[in-house]
Design a protein around this motif. Sequence first.
Motif, PDB file in Angstrom:
ATOM      1  N   GLN A   5     -12.259 -37.504  -3.698  1.00 37.38           N
ATOM      2  CA  GLN A   5     -12.017 -36.339  -3.244  1.00 37.38           C
ATOM      3  C   GLN A   5     -12.725 -35.996  -1.673  1.00 37.38           C
ATOM      4  N   SER A   6     -12.425 -34.959  -0.817  1.00 35.68           N
ATOM      5  CA  SER A   6     -13.135 -35.117   0.482  1.00 35.68           C
ATOM      6  C   SER A   6     -14.264 -34.567   0.239  1.00 35.68           C
ATOM      7  N   LYS A   7     -15.208 -34.772   1.193  1.00 35.83           N
ATOM      8  CA  LYS A   7     -16.417 -34.336   1.046  1.00 35.83           C
ATOM      9  C   LYS A   7     -16.590 -32.831   1.207  1.00 35.83           C
ATOM     10  N   GLU A   8     -15.476 -32.246   1.890  1.00 35.00           N
ATOM     11  CA  GLU A   8     -15.582 -30.823   2.279  1.00 35.00           C
ATOM     12  C   GLU A   8     -15.181 -30.045   0.791  1.00 35.00           C
ATOM     13  N   ARG A   9     -14.198 -30.881   0.384  1.00 34.86           N
ATOM     14  CA  ARG A   9     -14.031 -30.058  -1.070  1.00 34.86           C
ATOM     15  C   ARG A   9     -15.060 -29.949  -2.068  1.00 34.86           C
ATOM     16  N   MET A  10     -15.682 -31.349  -2.126  1.00 33.98           N
ATOM     17  CA  MET A  10     -16.947 -31.202  -3.156  1.00 33.98           C
ATOM     18  C   MET A  10     -17.841 -30.376  -2.630  1.00 33.98           C
ATOM     19  N   THR A  11     -18.199 -30.102  -1.474  1.00 31.85           N
ATOM     20  CA  THR A  11     -19.258 -29.226  -1.084  1.00 31.85           C
ATOM     21  C   THR A  11     -18.667 -27.792  -1.444  1.00 31.85           C
ATOM     22  N   ARG A  12     -17.402 -27.693  -1.084  1.00 35.67           N
ATOM     23  CA  ARG A  12     -17.046 -26.011  -1.492  1.00 35.67           C
ATOM     24  C   ARG A  12     -16.884 -25.949  -2.868  1.00 35.67           C
ATOM     25  N   ASP A  13     -16.465 -26.854  -3.693  1.00 37.58           N
ATOM     26  CA  ASP A  13     -16.686 -26.640  -5.166  1.00 37.58           C
ATOM     27  C   ASP A  13     -18.108 -26.155  -5.658  1.00 37.58           C
ATOM     28  N   ASN A  14     -19.024 -27.238  -5.263  1.00 41.06           N
ATOM     29  CA  ASN A  14     -20.421 -27.215  -5.771  1.00 41.06           C
ATOM     30  C   ASN A  14     -21.562 -26.532  -4.829  1.00 41.06           C
ATOM     31  N   GLY A  15     -21.051 -25.785  -3.776  1.00 42.04           N
ATOM     32  CA  GLY A  15     -21.834 -25.070  -2.788  1.00 42.04           C
ATOM     33  C   GLY A  15     -23.033 -26.104  -2.207  1.00 42.04           C
ATOM     34  N   LYS A  16     -22.903 -27.347  -2.644  1.00 44.08           N
ATOM     35  CA  LYS A  16     -23.853 -28.250  -1.756  1.00 44.08           C
ATOM     36  C   LYS A  16     -23.057 -29.432  -1.546  1.00 44.08           C
ATOM     37  N   SER A  17     -23.778 -30.347  -0.632  1.00 46.29           N
ATOM     38  CA  SER A  17     -23.285 -31.570  -0.401  1.00 46.29           C
ATOM     39  C   SER A  17     -23.724 -32.709  -1.382  1.00 46.29           C
ATOM     40  N   PHE A  18     -22.465 -33.048  -1.986  1.00 46.12           N
ATOM     41  CA  PHE A  18     -22.448 -34.031  -3.051  1.00 46.12           C
ATOM     42  C   PHE A  18     -21.686 -35.464  -2.805  1.00 46.12           C
ATOM     43  N   THR A  19     -22.510 -36.389  -3.061  1.00 43.48           N
ATOM     44  CA  THR A  19     -21.370 -37.722  -3.129  1.00 43.48           C
ATOM     45  C   THR A  19     -20.586 -38.140  -4.272  1.00 43.48           C
ATOM     46  N   GLY A  20     -20.890 -37.579  -5.483  1.00 43.40           N
ATOM     47  CA  GLY A  20     -20.811 -37.701  -6.590  1.00 43.40           C
ATOM     48  C   GLY A  20     -20.940 -36.624  -7.431  1.00 43.40           C
ATOM     49  N   MET A  21     -20.075 -36.720  -8.837  1.00 42.72           N
ATOM     50  CA  MET A  21     -20.395 -35.472  -9.728  1.00 42.72           C
ATOM     51  C   MET A  21     -19.736 -35.951 -10.901  1.00 42.72           C
ATOM     52  N   ALA A  22     -20.433 -35.997 -12.251  1.00 44.65           N
ATOM     53  CA  ALA A  22     -19.991 -36.442 -13.410  1.00 44.65           C
ATOM     54  C   ALA A  22     -19.824 -35.261 -14.339  1.00 44.65           C
ATOM     55  N   TYR A  23     -18.926 -35.504 -15.374  1.00 40.91           N
ATOM     56  CA  TYR A  23     -18.363 -34.286 -16.239  1.00 40.91           C
ATOM     57  C   TYR A  23     -18.685 -34.901 -17.808  1.00 40.91           C
ATOM     58  N   SER A  24     -19.388 -34.048 -18.350  1.00 43.53           N
ATOM     59  CA  SER A  24     -19.675 -34.429 -19.993  1.00 43.53           C
ATOM     60  C   SER A  24     -18.148 -33.997 -20.964  1.00 43.53           C
ATOM     61  N   LYS A  25     -17.190 -33.121 -20.188  1.00 40.13           N
ATOM     62  CA  LYS A  25     -16.173 -32.612 -20.741  1.00 40.13           C
ATOM     63  C   LYS A  25     -14.961 -33.620 -20.725  1.00 40.13           C
ATOM     64  N   VAL A  26     -14.368 -33.671 -21.965  1.00 38.18           N
ATOM     65  CA  VAL A  26     -13.447 -34.906 -21.939  1.00 38.18           C
ATOM     66  C   VAL A  26     -12.071 -34.313 -21.400  1.00 38.18           C
ATOM     67  N   ARG A  27     -11.455 -35.066 -20.603  1.00 42.71           N
ATOM     68  CA  ARG A  27     -10.324 -34.798 -20.135  1.00 42.71           C
ATOM     69  C   ARG A  27      -9.161 -35.107 -21.358  1.00 42.71           C
ATOM     70  N   LYS A  28      -8.398 -34.217 -21.795  1.00 45.75           N
ATOM     71  CA  LYS A  28      -7.767 -34.367 -22.889  1.00 45.75           C
ATOM     72  C   LYS A  28      -6.354 -35.169 -22.694  1.00 45.75           C
ATOM     73  N   ASN A  29      -6.170 -34.685 -21.484  1.00 47.37           N
ATOM     74  CA  ASN A  29      -4.638 -35.347 -21.119  1.00 47.37           C
ATOM     75  C   ASN A  29      -5.106 -36.072 -19.652  1.00 47.37           C
ATOM     76  N   SER A  30      -5.421 -37.106 -19.679  1.00 47.97           N
ATOM     77  CA  SER A  30      -5.906 -37.773 -18.557  1.00 47.97           C
ATOM     78  C   SER A  30      -4.787 -38.032 -17.278  1.00 47.97           C
ATOM     79  N   LYS A  31      -5.196 -38.072 -15.994  1.00 51.38           N
ATOM     80  CA  LYS A  31      -4.335 -37.826 -15.029  1.00 51.38           C
ATOM     81  C   LYS A  31      -3.394 -39.080 -15.153  1.00 51.38           C
ATOM     82  N   HIS A  32      -4.007 -40.325 -15.472  1.00 47.87           N
ATOM     83  CA  HIS A  32      -2.978 -41.509 -15.211  1.00 47.87           C
ATOM     84  C   HIS A  32      -1.742 -41.608 -16.628  1.00 47.87           C
TER      85      HIS A  32
END
Length: 313
Positions: free
Chosen positions: A101-128
């Motif tokens: 994702q764009s750095k701008e979007r990650m910053t917008r979503d998190n309120g801070k500048s991040f290069t990465g973000m991991a989730y413990s929530k399972v994606r029940k229907n994966s994108k692929h």
Amino acid sequence: MKKILPATLLTVLLVIFAAVPMNVNAAVYQQGVIYVIYDATGEAAPQNMTDLNSNGVPDVIEDIATQINAARELFNGELNFPDPLNCERFQGVTSIEIDIQSKERMTRDNGKSFTGMAYSKVRKNSKHNPNEQALHFRIANTVDPRRNSAPTHEYFHLIQYSSTYFQNKWFVEGMARWSQDAVSKINKYPDGKNVEQILNNETEEEQLFRKSYGASKFLWYPLAVNMNDKVTIPSRLVNKYRYVDGSPVFHDDVFYGPNVMRKTLQVMKSKEELAAASEQYANVGEWRQKGRGDARNNKIIMDCVREVYNSEK
Ligand SMILES: [Zn+2]
């Protein structure tokens, strides 16, 4: 007569569409169990579109997958850390998706500048593949894995989530920062002489509990060095994992601390019931939901570190 969709069916359809927010520009690159989902054009596309091997996939996308597979084989195949795709917490999960994702979007979503973000929530229907479950993390489109170990950092978060529900920052971020040393060496290792003091001094302890990434240099690296935990990354792995331009993923074959970290994770897992009970949660299930970042966990995690430290003396 006009047909009206029954409400339940409509809900099901909405859920499916919501679960698969694939963009029209989206492309998927697969390398083993790793799927990197990226925009081929537009503002979220990788900033570096170099394609040395002319396979139509930007090299940074392949390199992100390569770095994660290298970390996976090192941590799970070689060093016996819990495998996110073969653990109790994430049963039925078969792949890992990385959204670029764009750095701008990650910053917008998190309120801070991040290069990465991991989730413990399972994606029940994966994108692929909506019939498959996936774990996922995000990586900014500015990341070039040859100079940036964010993919390893985020992957290590998945290992932490597979190992224990504790989620206090100095543990989660500090230890994930330590894991980056597998693929990108820190300049100077601490000598580890002050570990006793950190483990036995309230002021130092309070200082540690306020840290996040900085806990790596404050505690985790010194602990690894102090405990003389130094492993050699097998030459098989060092030779196997290379980026598209031929440069190696593992810069050398020395890695400090994996046994200490793995043991700490094991001890932490064994203290979850104790944390739930001593912090007056109804049960360990409630603690895992609501208490995993509770400040009162700090002392318990510290006891886990002491237990590992003392067991090796
Ligand atoms: Zn992190």
